[in-house]
Scaffold this active site. Structure first.
Site, mmCIF file in Angstrom:
data_model
loop_
_atom_site.group_PDB
_atom_site.id
_atom_site.type_symbol
_atom_site.label_atom_id
_atom_site.label_comp_id
_atom_site.label_asym_id
_atom_site.label_seq_id
_atom_site.Cartn_x
_atom_site.Cartn_y
_atom_site.Cartn_z
ATOM 1 N N ASP A 46 0.831 -1.197 0.000
ATOM 2 C CA ASP A 46 0.000 0.000 0.000
ATOM 3 C C ASP A 46 0.867 1.248 0.000
ATOM 4 O O ASP A 46 1.681 1.460 0.905
ATOM 5 C CB ASP A 46 -0.903 0.005 1.241
ATOM 6 N N TYR A 51 2.969 9.883 -0.344
ATOM 7 C CA TYR A 51 4.114 9.295 0.354
ATOM 8 C C TYR A 51 5.437 9.551 -0.351
ATOM 9 O O TYR A 51 6.499 9.419 0.259
ATOM 10 C CB TYR A 51 3.921 7.783 0.527
ATOM 11 N N LYS A 79 -3.147 6.011 -4.091
ATOM 12 C CA LYS A 79 -4.254 6.913 -3.761
ATOM 13 C C LYS A 79 -4.040 8.278 -4.412
ATOM 14 O O LYS A 79 -2.900 8.735 -4.549
ATOM 15 C CB LYS A 79 -4.354 7.098 -2.234
ATOM 16 N N HIS A 112 -7.885 9.495 -1.269
ATOM 17 C CA HIS A 112 -7.139 9.485 -0.011
ATOM 18 C C HIS A 112 -7.971 10.035 1.170
ATOM 19 O O HIS A 112 -7.939 9.480 2.267
ATOM 20 C CB HIS A 112 -5.841 10.283 -0.171
#
Length: 277
Positions: A46, A51, A79, A112
Site C-alpha cells: 500500500d 508518500y 491513492k 485518499h
C-alpha cells in the site's frame, strides 16, 4: 513463514488480509524494504502519491517479477491526493502515479480523503469508475470516508467501493462505520493499526502478549485479522516486517478478543476526516 490468507473483495478480486504499508518509508529505502517484504511473503503493498515513494514500490515489484514472481500475485494500491481531486485532475494524477510506479496496471486506486469542504469527491470517484471500466485498475475504493460521505457517494455513483481504508485499532473500533461496511459489502482496511505505536504501551495488550509469548504488536495485528479487518502495518526494518506477518500460527480466544474489544475509547492517532481539506 505463514502466508496471509486471502480476502475476496465485492468485485471478486482477491487481496491479502495483511499487507505492507509504506507511509513515511523514505523514498531511498522503499525499494529495498518492499523487496524484503515480498521476499518474506507479503503480496499486498500500500502506497500513495503523498508518500513520495511510489517509484520504490514499483522498482521492487518489477524486480520481483523479473526474478520469477507473477505480477498477478502482487496487489499494489495507491491513492489520489486531496489537491488533485476533480474528474480530469484525478485522471492526470493516476497517470502520474502509474509513471512513478512503472507498472502496466494498478490493483487498487483510492480517494485518499473525502475533503468535504472541497466538494469534489463525487467527480473524483467518477474518474475512478472510468479507470475501472477501462481496465486500468482492478478495484477502486475510498479512504477515511465517514458514513455521511459514503451515503453521498453511493447516491451519485454506480460502483460500490471495494474498500474503505480508515484509522482503526483497539482504541478506535469504528463500530458504526464497520456495521455500514458490512451492510454495503465494503471491506474495511485498517491504517494506523497500532495507533502509530502508542497502543503498544497498553497494559491489557502487554499482558496478552506475555500470555501468548508474542509481541504486543502481534497481539493487535492478530485481533485485526480475527475481527475481519484488512490491515496494512508499516515497518522500517526487516525484523519488524517478518514479525508483523507472523500472526497466522496462533489465535486469540473469545475471552482474549473481548478484552481487546473493551479497549475502545474513540481515540484517534490521526486526523478527523471531517477536518481534512
Amino acid at each position: 513463514m505463514h502466508r496471509s490468507p486471502k480476502y475476496m473483495l465485492n468485485n471478486g478480486v482477491s487481496i491479502d488480509a495483511l499487507g505492507y504499508g509504506v507511509y513515511k518509508v523514505p523514498a531511498e529505502d522503499c525499494a529495498n524494504l518492499v523487496s524484503t517484504a515480498l521476499d518474506t511473503g507479503y503480496r499486498t503493498i500500500d502506497t500513495a502519491a503523498l508518500y513520495g515513494n511510489e517509484a520504490g514500490v514499483g522498482q521492487a515489484v518489477n524486480r520481483a517479477v523479473a526474478g520469477g514472481l507473477l505480477r498477478e500475485d502482487v496487489f499494489v494500491t495507491s491513492k489520489v491526493w486531496n489537491t488533485e481531486q476533480g474528474y480530469d485532475s484525478t485522471l492526470a494524477a493516476f497517470d502520474a502515479s502509474m509513471e512513478e510506479l512503472g507498472l502496466d496496471y494498478l490493483d487498487m486506486f483510492l480517494i485518499h480523503w473525502p475533503c468535504p469542504e472541497r466538494g469534489l469527491f463525487i467527480p473524483t470517484y467518477k474518474a475512478l469508475e472510468t479507470l475501472y471500466q477501462q481496465g486500468r485498475v482492478r478495484a477502486i475504493g475510498v479512504s477515511n470516508f465517514e458514513p455521511t460521505h459514503l451515503h453521498q457517494l453511493l447516491d451519485a455513483c454506480d460502483v460500490i467501493p471495494a474498500v474503505n481504508q480508515v484509522e482503526l485499532h483497539p482504541w478506535l473500533a469504528q463500530r458504526e462505520l464497520l456495521a455500514l461496511h458490512a451492510e454495503l459489502g465494503i471491506a474495511t482496511q485498517a491504517w494506523s493499526p497500532l495507533a502509530r505505536g502508542a497502543i503498544l504501551a497498553d497494559s491489557t495488550l502487554s499482558a496478552l502478549a506475555a500470555d501468548h509469548g508474542r509481541s504486543t504488536a502481534q497481539i493487535v495485528l492478530r485481533w485485526h485479522v480475527q475481527s475481519g479487518h484488512l490491515v496494512i502495518p508499516k515497518a522500517s526494518s526487516a525484523q519488524r516486517i517478518r514479525e508483523n506477518l507472523s500472526v497466522f500460527d496462533f489465535s486469540l480466544s473469545d475471552a482474549d478478543m473481548a478484552r481487546v474489544d473493551a479497549l475502545d475509547q474513540g481515540r484517534r492517532s490521526g486526523s478527523n476526516p471531517n477536518q481534512v481539506n
